[in-house]
Scaffold this motif. Sequence first.
Motif, PDB file in Angstrom:
ATOM      1  N   ASN A  10      33.988 -16.889  36.172  1.00 20.54           N
ATOM      2  CA  ASN A  10      34.614 -16.587  37.197  1.00 20.54           C
ATOM      3  C   ASN A  10      34.738 -14.731  37.010  1.00 20.54           C
ATOM      4  O   ASN A  10      35.434 -14.403  36.132  1.00 20.54           O
ATOM      5  CB  ASN A  10      36.200 -16.771  37.141  1.00 20.54           C
ATOM      6  N   HIS A  86      29.635 -21.196  39.132  1.00 23.06           N
ATOM      7  CA  HIS A  86      30.338 -19.854  39.242  1.00 23.06           C
ATOM      8  C   HIS A  86      31.393 -19.891  40.572  1.00 23.06           C
ATOM      9  O   HIS A  86      31.277 -20.428  41.580  1.00 23.06           O
ATOM     10  CB  HIS A  86      29.110 -18.799  39.873  1.00 23.06           C
ATOM     11  N   ARG A  87      32.534 -19.104  40.131  1.00 24.05           N
ATOM     12  CA  ARG A  87      33.473 -19.351  41.349  1.00 24.05           C
ATOM     13  C   ARG A  87      33.180 -18.172  42.306  1.00 24.05           C
ATOM     14  O   ARG A  87      32.822 -16.838  41.792  1.00 24.05           O
ATOM     15  CB  ARG A  87      34.736 -18.861  40.750  1.00 24.05           C
ATOM     16  N   VAL A  88      33.048 -18.458  43.583  1.00 21.70           N
ATOM     17  CA  VAL A  88      32.966 -17.291  44.457  1.00 21.70           C
ATOM     18  C   VAL A  88      33.998 -17.215  45.518  1.00 21.70           C
ATOM     19  O   VAL A  88      34.189 -18.446  45.924  1.00 21.70           O
ATOM     20  CB  VAL A  88      31.441 -17.555  45.336  1.00 21.70           C
ATOM     21  N   HIS A 119      35.978  -8.976  45.815  1.00 23.10           N
ATOM     22  CA  HIS A 119      35.803 -10.192  45.049  1.00 23.10           C
ATOM     23  C   HIS A 119      34.276 -10.385  45.036  1.00 23.10           C
ATOM     24  O   HIS A 119      33.831 -10.861  44.077  1.00 23.10           O
ATOM     25  CB  HIS A 119      36.569 -11.278  45.599  1.00 23.10           C
ATOM     26  N   ASN A 120      33.624 -10.595  46.270  1.00 22.12           N
ATOM     27  CA  ASN A 120      32.168 -11.267  46.467  1.00 22.12           C
ATOM     28  C   ASN A 120      31.270 -10.398  45.639  1.00 22.12           C
ATOM     29  O   ASN A 120      30.538 -10.754  44.799  1.00 22.12           O
ATOM     30  CB  ASN A 120      31.635 -11.232  47.677  1.00 22.12           C
ATOM     31  N   ASN A 123      31.636 -11.234  42.193  1.00 26.26           N
ATOM     32  CA  ASN A 123      31.108 -12.745  41.882  1.00 26.26           C
ATOM     33  C   ASN A 123      29.487 -12.474  41.924  1.00 26.26           C
ATOM     34  O   ASN A 123      28.933 -13.083  40.909  1.00 26.26           O
ATOM     35  CB  ASN A 123      31.387 -13.407  42.859  1.00 26.26           C
TER      36      ASN A 123
END
Length: 395
Positions: A10, A86-88, A119-120, A123
């Motif tokens: 994350n 992976h957290r997206v 965020h993105n 990520n």
Amino acid sequence: MPARNILVINCGSSSIKFALVNEAHSQFTLSGIAECLGHHDAVLQWQRGGEKDSLMIPNADHRAALSQLLPLVQGAAGGKLHGIGHRVVHGGERFTRAQRIDAAVLEAIRATAPLAPLHNPANLLGIEAALKLYPNLPQVAVFDTAFHQTLPEHAYRYALPEALYRQHGVRRYGFHGTSHRYVSHRAADMAGLSSGDSSWLSAHLGNGCSTCAIVNGQSRDTSMGLTPLEGLAMGTRSGDVDPNLHSHLARTLGWNLERIERLLNHESGLLGLSGLSNDMRSLEQARDQGHAGATLAIEVFCYRLAKSLAAMSCALPQLDGLIFTGGIGENSPLVRSKTVAHLKLLGLSLDKEANARCIRGVAGAIQSYGHPRVLVVPTNEERQIALDTLALLDG
């Protein structure tokens, strides 16, 4: 077949949270965080079993931090790592479930970045670094927004001209989907019900907070919207405010958009109301000592939460239970009791002793006898991401 190991990553803009999940064990084999990346005091911290350790990695970027992490992961996994999840945060309307990462998925995550600019891109940093370090390992993207793609149109559309939706994707997406999905399945198991035939209200409460209405394993409404700012009062986020506040602040104070966004995202919520802290533990201590700001912050937080849960109940055909989860939801009997006290019309009432007992990872039912079910369910987004990754590998 031996139990498989999945590394869950994350990534934030200057951090990487990670956990090595073995499908046969409830506890993480290895977990930790690399933080302050890009700075001289960057550090990698991890826990394996009962032992904690750390390593200074001055000025390391995401790729350098992951390269330091690899030997730890391989050692803990006995050299057998089967995939990376992976957290997206934002998948837009494109992704309704987890996806094996390829060039097209990467480009779609990149194209969605304007919807989640904080965020993105972060990520993506982690994904691209991991792909370079582990090019032959299966890697999967699990999207916070995917669970909420089952919202009906009347729940996800804003009352705005259609062109803004059709051409620019302006709609409600919702977040914390991985957590809401995980805890609703766990709640159904705890209650002896089928997740495919039960209805839940879920409150994920941490520094970020959201509610969700879940019917037969599907999200039917949620409090967050186009961005994670909509909805509840949170740690530093305001949640819902008058949409014309931007214009008011621009006219009366001369503030620009960046200043107003900083106010709403980083200076408001519990921190703004209390003038003290965004940490509920600190606020509860200050409240006990008579701090007026802390007292007000907690009252607003709980009242706004109760209002949101009552609104979410519109999406349910019945109520099989209310779920509290997240750092605050799992550890604050005070927040749970104050929130439920506002929901008498739903027939909710808590058992004081059971409520006090459910902290520090203790799950359980906390309702008074004869009243609708209320459960404390510790979330485990890392395990859900690992399960989603394994499901794609099996498929």
